[in-house]
Design a protein around this motif. Structure first.
Motif, PDB file in Angstrom:
ATOM      1  N   VAL A  55       0.843  -1.200   0.000  1.00  0.00           N
ATOM      2  CA  VAL A  55       0.000   0.000   0.000  1.00  0.00           C
ATOM      3  C   VAL A  55       0.880   1.253   0.000  1.00  0.00           C
ATOM      4  O   VAL A  55       0.638   2.192  -0.778  1.00  0.00           O
ATOM      5  CB  VAL A  55      -0.958   0.006   1.212  1.00  0.00           C
ATOM      6  N   ALA A  56       1.910   1.276   0.840  1.00  0.00           N
ATOM      7  CA  ALA A  56       2.798   2.441   0.913  1.00  0.00           C
ATOM      8  C   ALA A  56       3.539   2.655  -0.411  1.00  0.00           C
ATOM      9  O   ALA A  56       3.657   3.799  -0.884  1.00  0.00           O
ATOM     10  CB  ALA A  56       3.794   2.271   2.056  1.00  0.00           C
ATOM     11  N   ALA A  57       4.026   1.573  -1.004  1.00  0.00           N
ATOM     12  CA  ALA A  57       4.736   1.689  -2.278  1.00  0.00           C
ATOM     13  C   ALA A  57       3.801   2.190  -3.377  1.00  0.00           C
ATOM     14  O   ALA A  57       4.183   3.045  -4.194  1.00  0.00           O
ATOM     15  CB  ALA A  57       5.347   0.344  -2.671  1.00  0.00           C
ATOM     16  N   GLU A  58       2.579   1.689  -3.403  1.00  0.00           N
ATOM     17  CA  GLU A  58       1.617   2.138  -4.416  1.00  0.00           C
ATOM     18  C   GLU A  58       1.232   3.597  -4.186  1.00  0.00           C
ATOM     19  O   GLU A  58       1.074   4.359  -5.145  1.00  0.00           O
ATOM     20  CB  GLU A  58       0.376   1.247  -4.422  1.00  0.00           C
ATOM     21  N   PHE A  59       1.104   4.011  -2.930  1.00  0.00           N
ATOM     22  CA  PHE A  59       0.834   5.421  -2.640  1.00  0.00           C
ATOM     23  C   PHE A  59       1.964   6.294  -3.178  1.00  0.00           C
ATOM     24  O   PHE A  59       1.718   7.330  -3.810  1.00  0.00           O
ATOM     25  CB  PHE A  59       0.650   5.645  -1.139  1.00  0.00           C
ATOM     26  N   GLY A  60       3.211   5.871  -2.953  1.00  0.00           N
ATOM     27  CA  GLY A  60       4.355   6.616  -3.465  1.00  0.00           C
ATOM     28  C   GLY A  60       4.358   6.672  -4.979  1.00  0.00           C
ATOM     29  O   GLY A  60       4.636   7.730  -5.580  1.00  0.00           O
ATOM     30  N   ASN A  61       4.040   5.553  -5.620  1.00  0.00           N
ATOM     31  CA  ASN A  61       3.969   5.507  -7.075  1.00  0.00           C
ATOM     32  C   ASN A  61       2.914   6.474  -7.597  1.00  0.00           C
ATOM     33  O   ASN A  61       3.159   7.238  -8.534  1.00  0.00           O
ATOM     34  CB  ASN A  61       3.658   4.080  -7.529  1.00  0.00           C
ATOM     35  N   GLU A  62       1.741   6.446  -6.997  1.00  0.00           N
ATOM     36  CA  GLU A  62       0.663   7.319  -7.464  1.00  0.00           C
ATOM     37  C   GLU A  62       0.942   8.785  -7.154  1.00  0.00           C
ATOM     38  O   GLU A  62       0.552   9.663  -7.931  1.00  0.00           O
ATOM     39  CB  GLU A  62      -0.683   6.882  -6.875  1.00  0.00           C
ATOM     40  N   LEU A  63       1.638   9.062  -6.066  1.00  0.00           N
ATOM     41  CA  LEU A  63       2.036  10.437  -5.767  1.00  0.00           C
ATOM     42  C   LEU A  63       2.986  10.961  -6.849  1.00  0.00           C
ATOM     43  O   LEU A  63       2.824  12.072  -7.360  1.00  0.00           O
ATOM     44  CB  LEU A  63       2.689  10.525  -4.396  1.00  0.00           C
ATOM     45  N   LEU A  64       3.969  10.143  -7.229  1.00  0.00           N
ATOM     46  CA  LEU A  64       4.900  10.556  -8.284  1.00  0.00           C
ATOM     47  C   LEU A  64       4.191  10.693  -9.624  1.00  0.00           C
ATOM     48  O   LEU A  64       4.490  11.613 -10.396  1.00  0.00           O
ATOM     49  CB  LEU A  64       6.061   9.571  -8.374  1.00  0.00           C
ATOM     50  N   ASP A  65       3.235   9.802  -9.905  1.00  0.00           N
ATOM     51  CA  ASP A  65       2.439   9.942 -11.129  1.00  0.00           C
ATOM     52  C   ASP A  65       1.650  11.250 -11.109  1.00  0.00           C
ATOM     53  O   ASP A  65       1.582  11.962 -12.118  1.00  0.00           O
ATOM     54  CB  ASP A  65       1.459   8.775 -11.291  1.00  0.00           C
ATOM     55  N   TYR A  66       1.053  11.570  -9.975  1.00  0.00           N
ATOM     56  CA  TYR A  66       0.281  12.809  -9.851  1.00  0.00           C
ATOM     57  C   TYR A  66       1.174  14.035 -10.073  1.00  0.00           C
ATOM     58  O   TYR A  66       0.801  14.975 -10.774  1.00  0.00           O
ATOM     59  CB  TYR A  66      -0.389  12.878  -8.476  1.00  0.00           C
ATOM     60  N   LEU A  67       2.363  14.008  -9.476  1.00  0.00           N
ATOM     61  CA  LEU A  67       3.277  15.139  -9.624  1.00  0.00           C
ATOM     62  C   LEU A  67       3.761  15.288 -11.066  1.00  0.00           C
ATOM     63  O   LEU A  67       4.066  16.399 -11.510  1.00  0.00           O
ATOM     64  CB  LEU A  67       4.469  14.981  -8.677  1.00  0.00           C
ATOM     65  N   HIS A  68       3.817  14.172 -11.795  1.00  0.00           N
ATOM     66  CA  HIS A  68       4.285  14.218 -13.184  1.00  0.00           C
ATOM     67  C   HIS A  68       3.158  14.520 -14.171  1.00  0.00           C
ATOM     68  O   HIS A  68       3.327  15.338 -15.074  1.00  0.00           O
ATOM     69  CB  HIS A  68       4.972  12.903 -13.564  1.00  0.00           C
ATOM     70  N   TYR A  69       2.015  13.841 -14.012  1.00  0.00           N
ATOM     71  CA  TYR A  69       0.920  13.935 -14.978  1.00  0.00           C
ATOM     72  C   TYR A  69      -0.226  14.848 -14.547  1.00  0.00           C
ATOM     73  O   TYR A  69      -1.034  15.260 -15.366  1.00  0.00           O
ATOM     74  CB  TYR A  69       0.293  12.551 -15.221  1.00  0.00           C
ATOM     75  N   GLY A  70      -0.381  15.052 -13.258  1.00  0.00           N
ATOM     76  CA  GLY A  70      -1.580  15.709 -12.753  1.00  0.00           C
ATOM     77  C   GLY A  70      -2.613  14.649 -12.385  1.00  0.00           C
ATOM     78  O   GLY A  70      -2.335  13.449 -12.416  1.00  0.00           O
ATOM     79  N   LEU A  71      -3.797  15.084 -12.053  1.00  0.00           N
ATOM     80  CA  LEU A  71      -4.848  14.169 -11.596  1.00  0.00           C
ATOM     81  C   LEU A  71      -5.442  13.395 -12.767  1.00  0.00           C
ATOM     82  O   LEU A  71      -5.948  13.981 -13.718  1.00  0.00           O
ATOM     83  CB  LEU A  71      -5.944  14.952 -10.875  1.00  0.00           C
ATOM     84  N   ARG A  72      -5.372  12.073 -12.680  1.00  0.00           N
ATOM     85  CA  ARG A  72      -5.980  11.171 -13.671  1.00  0.00           C
ATOM     86  C   ARG A  72      -6.697  10.073 -12.877  1.00  0.00           C
ATOM     87  O   ARG A  72      -6.125   9.024 -12.606  1.00  0.00           O
ATOM     88  CB  ARG A  72      -4.915  10.571 -14.589  1.00  0.00           C
ATOM     89  N   VAL A  73      -7.932  10.338 -12.491  1.00  0.00           N
ATOM     90  CA  VAL A  73      -8.659   9.493 -11.547  1.00  0.00           C
ATOM     91  C   VAL A  73      -8.796   8.063 -12.046  1.00  0.00           C
ATOM     92  O   VAL A  73      -8.497   7.112 -11.306  1.00  0.00           O
ATOM     93  CB  VAL A  73     -10.046  10.101 -11.224  1.00  0.00           C
ATOM     94  N   HIS A  74      -9.240   7.859 -13.274  1.00  0.00           N
ATOM     95  CA  HIS A  74      -9.461   6.502 -13.783  1.00  0.00           C
ATOM     96  C   HIS A  74      -8.150   5.708 -13.784  1.00  0.00           C
ATOM     97  O   HIS A  74      -8.101   4.556 -13.333  1.00  0.00           O
ATOM     98  CB  HIS A  74     -10.068   6.542 -15.176  1.00  0.00           C
ATOM     99  N   ASP A  75      -7.087   6.305 -14.259  1.00  0.00           N
ATOM    100  CA  ASP A  75      -5.787   5.630 -14.293  1.00  0.00           C
ATOM    101  C   ASP A  75      -5.309   5.301 -12.876  1.00  0.00           C
ATOM    102  O   ASP A  75      -4.814   4.202 -12.618  1.00  0.00           O
ATOM    103  CB  ASP A  75      -4.763   6.512 -15.007  1.00  0.00           C
ATOM    104  N   THR A  76      -5.488   6.245 -11.961  1.00  0.00           N
ATOM    105  CA  THR A  76      -5.062   6.034 -10.577  1.00  0.00           C
ATOM    106  C   THR A  76      -5.831   4.888  -9.931  1.00  0.00           C
ATOM    107  O   THR A  76      -5.233   4.009  -9.295  1.00  0.00           O
ATOM    108  CB  THR A  76      -5.251   7.327  -9.758  1.00  0.00           C
ATOM    109  N   LEU A  77      -7.148   4.868 -10.093  1.00  0.00           N
ATOM    110  CA  LEU A  77      -7.957   3.801  -9.490  1.00  0.00           C
ATOM    111  C   LEU A  77      -7.633   2.440 -10.095  1.00  0.00           C
ATOM    112  O   LEU A  77      -7.575   1.429  -9.370  1.00  0.00           O
ATOM    113  CB  LEU A  77      -9.445   4.119  -9.635  1.00  0.00           C
ATOM    114  N   THR A  78      -7.397   2.403 -11.397  1.00  0.00           N
ATOM    115  CA  THR A  78      -7.025   1.146 -12.053  1.00  0.00           C
ATOM    116  C   THR A  78      -5.677   0.651 -11.535  1.00  0.00           C
ATOM    117  O   THR A  78      -5.513  -0.538 -11.235  1.00  0.00           O
ATOM    118  CB  THR A  78      -6.975   1.335 -13.583  1.00  0.00           C
ATOM    119  N   ASP A  79      -4.717   1.559 -11.420  1.00  0.00           N
ATOM    120  CA  ASP A  79      -3.396   1.184 -10.905  1.00  0.00           C
ATOM    121  C   ASP A  79      -3.485   0.646  -9.475  1.00  0.00           C
ATOM    122  O   ASP A  79      -2.869  -0.373  -9.145  1.00  0.00           O
ATOM    123  CB  ASP A  79      -2.446   2.382 -10.932  1.00  0.00           C
TER     124      ASP A  79
END
Length: 107
Positions: A55-79
């Protein structure tokens, strides 16, 4: 230093190198983290400690994705679903299974 950009380039490199789609990479990453933390911590999967590491690793991954791409809800939930599903199922399965006689506390 653009850490989210460097991380994104590294993830693209892994995807290109393996030829696997993003969804499969998330599944493999979740399982790899679960098992590595299980081995390093020597804690049972039933303790949920390895799962919380995923869970912590996935949170970190999604945080870095957010900082790079911005908010992408569908992609984030799928990931999140792809990364956490099997580690959660395995952790729950180990947690609720009947304990082997040799593992039961001695009275």
């Amino acid at each position: 230093m653009d850490i989210p950009g460097i991380y994104h380039d590294w993830i693209i490199w892994i995807g290109d190198g393996t030829g696997l789609p993003d969804a499969i990479l998330h599944i493999h990453a979740g399982m790899a983290i679960l098992l590595i933390v299980r081995l390093v911590s020597k804690r049972s999967l039933g303790t949920f400690i390895p799962f919380w590491a995923v869970v912590a690793a996935e949170f970190g991954n999604e945080l870095l994705d957010y900082l790079h791409y911005g908010l992408r809800v569908h992609d984030t939930l799928t990931d999140i679903g792809n990364t956490l599903f099997w580690p959660l199922v395995i952790s729950l399965g180990v947690r609720v299974r009947p304990m082997a006689h040799r593992d039961r506390p001695q009275d």
